[in-house]
Design a protein around this motif. Structure first.
Motif, mmCIF file in Angstrom:
data_model
loop_
_atom_site.group_PDB
_atom_site.id
_atom_site.type_symbol
_atom_site.label_atom_id
_atom_site.label_comp_id
_atom_site.label_asym_id
_atom_site.label_seq_id
_atom_site.Cartn_x
_atom_site.Cartn_y
_atom_site.Cartn_z
ATOM 1 N N ALA A 44 -30.841 48.444 -20.309
ATOM 2 C CA ALA A 44 -30.252 48.508 -19.797
ATOM 3 C C ALA A 44 -29.609 49.471 -19.432
ATOM 4 C CB ALA A 44 -29.307 46.819 -19.356
ATOM 5 N N PRO A 45 -29.247 50.408 -17.884
ATOM 6 C CA PRO A 45 -28.864 50.956 -17.844
ATOM 7 C C PRO A 45 -27.416 50.913 -18.281
ATOM 8 C CG PRO A 45 -30.204 50.651 -15.599
ATOM 9 C CD PRO A 45 -29.992 49.802 -17.190
ATOM 10 N N LEU A 46 -26.956 50.422 -17.513
ATOM 11 C CA LEU A 46 -25.400 50.202 -18.308
ATOM 12 C C LEU A 46 -25.097 50.537 -19.890
ATOM 13 C CD1 LEU A 46 -22.364 49.780 -17.700
ATOM 14 C CD2 LEU A 46 -22.301 47.428 -18.630
ATOM 15 N N ALA A 47 -26.312 49.689 -20.697
ATOM 16 C CA ALA A 47 -26.227 50.606 -22.499
ATOM 17 C C ALA A 47 -26.340 51.598 -22.784
ATOM 18 C CB ALA A 47 -26.408 49.284 -22.941
ATOM 19 N N ALA A 48 -27.965 52.331 -22.024
ATOM 20 C CA ALA A 48 -27.693 53.774 -22.052
ATOM 21 C C ALA A 48 -26.190 54.251 -21.333
ATOM 22 C CB ALA A 48 -28.959 53.753 -21.186
ATOM 23 N N LEU A 49 -25.444 54.261 -20.881
ATOM 24 C CA LEU A 49 -24.611 54.983 -20.724
ATOM 25 C C LEU A 49 -23.677 54.919 -21.793
ATOM 26 C CD1 LEU A 49 -22.881 53.876 -16.599
ATOM 27 C CD2 LEU A 49 -24.407 56.152 -17.299
ATOM 28 N N GLY A 50 -23.331 53.860 -22.097
ATOM 29 C CA GLY A 50 -22.621 53.904 -23.458
ATOM 30 C C GLY A 50 -23.421 55.079 -24.103
ATOM 31 N N SER A 51 -24.591 54.944 -24.775
ATOM 32 C CA SER A 51 -24.846 55.925 -25.505
ATOM 33 C C SER A 51 -24.027 57.578 -25.213
ATOM 34 C CB SER A 51 -26.548 56.514 -24.929
ATOM 35 O OG SER A 51 -26.913 54.467 -25.313
ATOM 36 N N LEU A 52 -24.244 57.725 -23.393
ATOM 37 C CA LEU A 52 -23.575 58.095 -23.316
ATOM 38 C C LEU A 52 -22.024 58.790 -24.115
ATOM 39 C CD1 LEU A 52 -23.311 61.812 -21.788
ATOM 40 C CD2 LEU A 52 -22.631 60.279 -19.840
ATOM 41 N N VAL A 53 -21.075 57.476 -23.882
ATOM 42 C CA VAL A 53 -19.806 57.723 -24.352
ATOM 43 C C VAL A 53 -20.652 57.915 -26.393
ATOM 44 C CG1 VAL A 53 -17.741 56.326 -24.807
ATOM 45 C CG2 VAL A 53 -19.621 56.067 -22.555
ATOM 46 N N ASP A 54 -21.444 57.466 -26.659
ATOM 47 C CA ASP A 54 -21.552 57.554 -28.124
ATOM 48 C C ASP A 54 -21.547 58.858 -27.917
ATOM 49 O OD1 ASP A 54 -22.184 57.755 -30.352
ATOM 50 O OD2 ASP A 54 -23.420 56.840 -30.021
ATOM 51 N N GLY A 55 -22.350 59.845 -27.664
ATOM 52 C CA GLY A 55 -22.773 60.939 -28.049
ATOM 53 C C GLY A 55 -21.978 62.244 -27.613
ATOM 54 N N LEU A 56 -20.663 61.895 -26.624
ATOM 55 C CA LEU A 56 -19.224 62.422 -25.987
ATOM 56 C C LEU A 56 -18.852 62.431 -27.582
ATOM 57 C CD1 LEU A 56 -18.727 65.163 -24.895
ATOM 58 C CD2 LEU A 56 -17.562 62.920 -23.078
ATOM 59 N N LEU A 57 -18.397 61.593 -27.308
ATOM 60 C CA LEU A 57 -17.244 61.052 -28.857
ATOM 61 C C LEU A 57 -17.012 61.176 -30.452
ATOM 62 C CD1 LEU A 57 -15.967 57.435 -27.367
ATOM 63 C CD2 LEU A 57 -14.893 59.703 -27.196
ATOM 64 N N ASN A 58 -17.831 61.570 -30.449
ATOM 65 C CA ASN A 58 -19.165 61.497 -31.588
ATOM 66 C C ASN A 58 -18.199 60.996 -32.517
ATOM 67 O OD1 ASN A 58 -21.055 62.928 -32.811
ATOM 68 N ND2 ASN A 58 -19.911 64.448 -33.118
ATOM 69 N N ASN A 59 -17.916 60.279 -32.657
ATOM 70 C CA ASN A 59 -17.303 59.118 -34.041
ATOM 71 C C ASN A 59 -17.714 58.946 -35.212
ATOM 72 O OD1 ASN A 59 -14.084 57.434 -32.741
ATOM 73 N ND2 ASN A 59 -14.557 60.109 -31.919
ATOM 74 N N GLY A 60 -17.875 59.290 -36.514
ATOM 75 C CA GLY A 60 -18.359 58.739 -37.590
ATOM 76 C C GLY A 60 -17.838 57.442 -37.487
ATOM 77 N N MET A 61 -17.189 57.103 -37.339
ATOM 78 C CA MET A 61 -17.345 55.464 -38.401
ATOM 79 C C MET A 61 -17.462 55.239 -39.835
ATOM 80 S SD MET A 61 -19.190 53.084 -35.161
ATOM 81 C CE MET A 61 -18.286 51.753 -36.225
ATOM 82 N N ALA A 62 -17.002 56.204 -40.732
ATOM 83 C CA ALA A 62 -17.280 56.378 -41.894
ATOM 84 C C ALA A 62 -15.470 55.252 -42.222
ATOM 85 C CB ALA A 62 -17.422 57.229 -42.973
ATOM 86 N N VAL A 63 -14.866 55.666 -41.704
ATOM 87 C CA VAL A 63 -13.472 55.451 -42.020
ATOM 88 C C VAL A 63 -12.698 54.321 -41.035
ATOM 89 C CG1 VAL A 63 -13.093 55.816 -44.401
ATOM 90 C CG2 VAL A 63 -12.527 57.115 -41.830
ATOM 91 N N TYR A 64 -11.890 53.431 -41.149
ATOM 92 C CA TYR A 64 -11.258 53.434 -39.672
ATOM 93 C C TYR A 64 -10.770 54.830 -38.973
ATOM 94 C CZ TYR A 64 -7.972 51.155 -36.870
ATOM 95 O OH TYR A 64 -7.686 50.721 -35.467
ATOM 96 N N GLU A 65 -10.012 55.930 -39.690
ATOM 97 C CA GLU A 65 -9.421 56.362 -38.492
ATOM 98 C C GLU A 65 -10.718 57.869 -37.673
ATOM 99 O OE1 GLU A 65 -8.522 57.767 -42.454
ATOM 100 O OE2 GLU A 65 -8.709 56.049 -41.665
ATOM 101 N N MET A 66 -11.355 56.949 -38.644
ATOM 102 C CA MET A 66 -12.885 57.872 -37.569
ATOM 103 C C MET A 66 -13.518 56.946 -36.678
ATOM 104 S SD MET A 66 -13.619 61.236 -37.687
ATOM 105 C CE MET A 66 -15.187 61.006 -37.029
ATOM 106 N N GLY A 67 -12.880 55.530 -36.138
ATOM 107 C CA GLY A 67 -13.891 54.989 -35.372
ATOM 108 C C GLY A 67 -13.198 53.859 -35.096
ATOM 109 N N MET A 68 -11.857 54.030 -35.122
ATOM 110 C CA MET A 68 -10.924 53.163 -34.493
ATOM 111 C C MET A 68 -11.383 51.831 -33.442
ATOM 112 S SD MET A 68 -7.465 55.245 -34.317
ATOM 113 C CE MET A 68 -7.634 56.065 -33.651
ATOM 114 N N ALA A 69 -11.913 52.516 -32.742
ATOM 115 C CA ALA A 69 -12.150 51.730 -31.019
ATOM 116 C C ALA A 69 -13.495 51.123 -31.519
ATOM 117 C CB ALA A 69 -12.133 52.380 -30.119
#
Length: 481
Positions: free
Chosen positions: A93-118
């Motif tokens: 769905a195009p909206l989900a693809a836009l989510g990939s754009l947000v992911d790509g720009l923010l680039n939060n690694g998410m191993a630990v909470y402070e690197m992926g709080m949201a």
């Protein structure tokens, strides 16, 4: 260009805005074109020709990035095309693809909470919400992983740690010879997982399938007794929901009964079909799913999400913490605490995509109703495809389809098995090079079959009829070659 100038240009917000607007326009035009069936589903080029183009492109003077993106679009499989019926990847769905754009720009690694709080908290909400829809209790939970292969391996490592109380993670595997039981039609990643865990070829006991390519669960007691007599310690059964080649669903309730009686772990590889638990109309297909100890399900196969995004759900969330146990003081202070928000404690991945953002965007905006409508549509298309094959004198089904995966072949009276296999392989190669449709092929007990996975909700009855008409008109010519 000077160093400071090129860095400024690369990160300039206004330049990003301008290029981004152009790219969205390009993608929207592309979506409109493929939905209108302009051009074909796959612009196939042999590997050498594709490589030669990009090698030459790299030597050319730098041009507009939009020109580059346009070339990528025109030289790639058109998953959004209604006549894409190939591999098990849905049109996002195009909206989900836009989510990939947000992911790509923010680039939060998410191993630990402070690197992926949201993203960490969003992932938790996604997993919990989907687990409830699958029929699991409030005790269920898990994580998102990059694909079903990784999810299956993670689940089986947890099964080893829990069912055997194994110290393999800390001192290495010693003594016991472990094994699991799985359908002979299971995805090859289960076999790979067994070998990665060091169990060897003998660690996977493949159970024969019936005429519908479902595991013959009535054979499990005999296979278990034989394995134990040979000194194997069987710790798990892996059910397929569904098998990759035919879309066949194992009897999950029967597997759950057997595992409960024998104190074995039940893992369900539901990469493709577990999503049907989210459809009130079709959830009976995966009846018993909620009795599994763990389930893997790909959002990118049947839930309109870009690759890769897989849920690994444990019936008891506490089990998800038992797969890994190692020190990493630079990441967190508490080594053994069950902290859902520190995801590296439960996944192979340290750096992770914000995959939950893409999924959350869909069900926050559309609710589960979008997925229900999608699942009902593609299941309807699978049933309709089978109906048309049955009614056509030139085709036959390999098996009655259990979902939107359909295996069929062109039949030629009097042809030998070798000739029939060669003919259907030739049909598939013709379709690949022709490009109007994209389908694949599979081997079932020595027989070659054409295979479609109807993941596009815009695929119509006319598209299906056109495919069968094209094959039927071309097959006699191919048979003569």
């Amino acid at each position: 260009m000077q160093t400071n100038d090129i860095l400024q240009s690369a990160f300039d917000p206004e330049q990003f805005r301008e290029t981004g607007h152009q790219l969205i326009d390009l993608l929207a035009d592309h979506l409109q074109a493929v939905q209108g069936r302009q051009n074909g589903a796959i612009p196939y080029l042999p590997p050498a020709e594709q490589a030669a183009f990009w090698k030459e492109d790299l030597r050319s003077p730098a041009g507009s990035p939009i020109g580059f993106f346009q070339e990528v679009l025109s030289r790639s499989v058109q998953v959004q095309h209604p006549r894409y019926m190939g591999h098990q990847v849905c049109p996002p769905a195009p909206l989900a693809a836009l989510g990939s754009l947000v992911d790509g720009l923010l680039n939060n690694g998410m191993a630990v909470y402070e690197m992926g709080m949201a993203a960490s908290t969003i992932e938790q909400e996604v997993v919990k919400a989907v687990a409830r829809k699958m029929g699991f209790s409030e005790q269920a939970g898990g994580v998102l992983t990059s694909g079903g292969t990784l999810a299956n391996l993670t689940a089986l490592l947890a099964a080893r740690a829990i069912k055997n109380q194994s110290a393999a993670w800390t001192v290495g595997q010693q003594g016991a010879r472990f094994a699991l039981m799985v359908s002979e039609e299971a995805h090859y990643c289960v076999d790979r997982a067994v070998r990665i865990m060091g169990w060897g070829e003998g660690g996977i006991l493949k159970i024969p399938v019936d005429a519908q390519f479902r595991m013959r669960h009535e054979l499990l007691p005999a296979y278990l007794a034989k394995a134990r007599a040979e000194g194997l310690e069987v710790i798990a059964v892996v059910g397929s929901a569904c098998s990759t080649s035919t879309g066949s669903f194992d009897n999950l309730n029967a597997l759950a009964d057997f595992c409960a009686a024998e104190n074995l772990w039940l893992h369900v590889d539901g990469a493709h079909g577990a999503a049907l638990a989210l459809s009130p109309q079709h959830r009976q297909v995966v009846s018993g799913l909620e009795r599994a100890d763990s389930v893997a399900m790909d959002f990118h196969k049947m839930l309109l999400t870009p690759v890769l995004a897989t849920a690994l759900i444990f019936r008891e969330e506490s089990d998800s913490y038992k797969t890994f146990s190692q020190r990493a003081q630079y990441l967190w202070e508490g080594q053994t605490e069950q902290e859902w928000y520190n995801l590296a404690k439960r996944t192979f991945e340290c750096t992770k995509l914000m995959m939950g953002v893409k999924v959350y965007a869909l069900f926050r905006t559309y609710g589960f109703e979008l997925w229900e409508a999608y699942l009902d549509r593609v299941m309807e298309n699978g049933a309709h495809f089978a109906t048309l094959v049955r009614a056509h004198p030139d085709f036959e089904l390999a098996v009655e389809p259990g979902c939107n995966i359909v295996c069929f072949r062109y039949k030629s009276p009097g042809a030998s098995l070798t000739q029939l296999n060669r003919l259907n392989s030739a049909i598939r190669q013709f379709l690949l090079e022709d490009g109007r449709f994209y389908i694949v092929q599979t081997q079932l007990k020595g027989h070659s079959y054409l295979r479609v996975t109807l993941t596009n909700p815009h695929t119509s009855q006319e598209d299906i009829e056109a495919l069968l008409t094209l094959i039927a008109s071309k097959a006699p010519e191919l048979q003569e070659q």
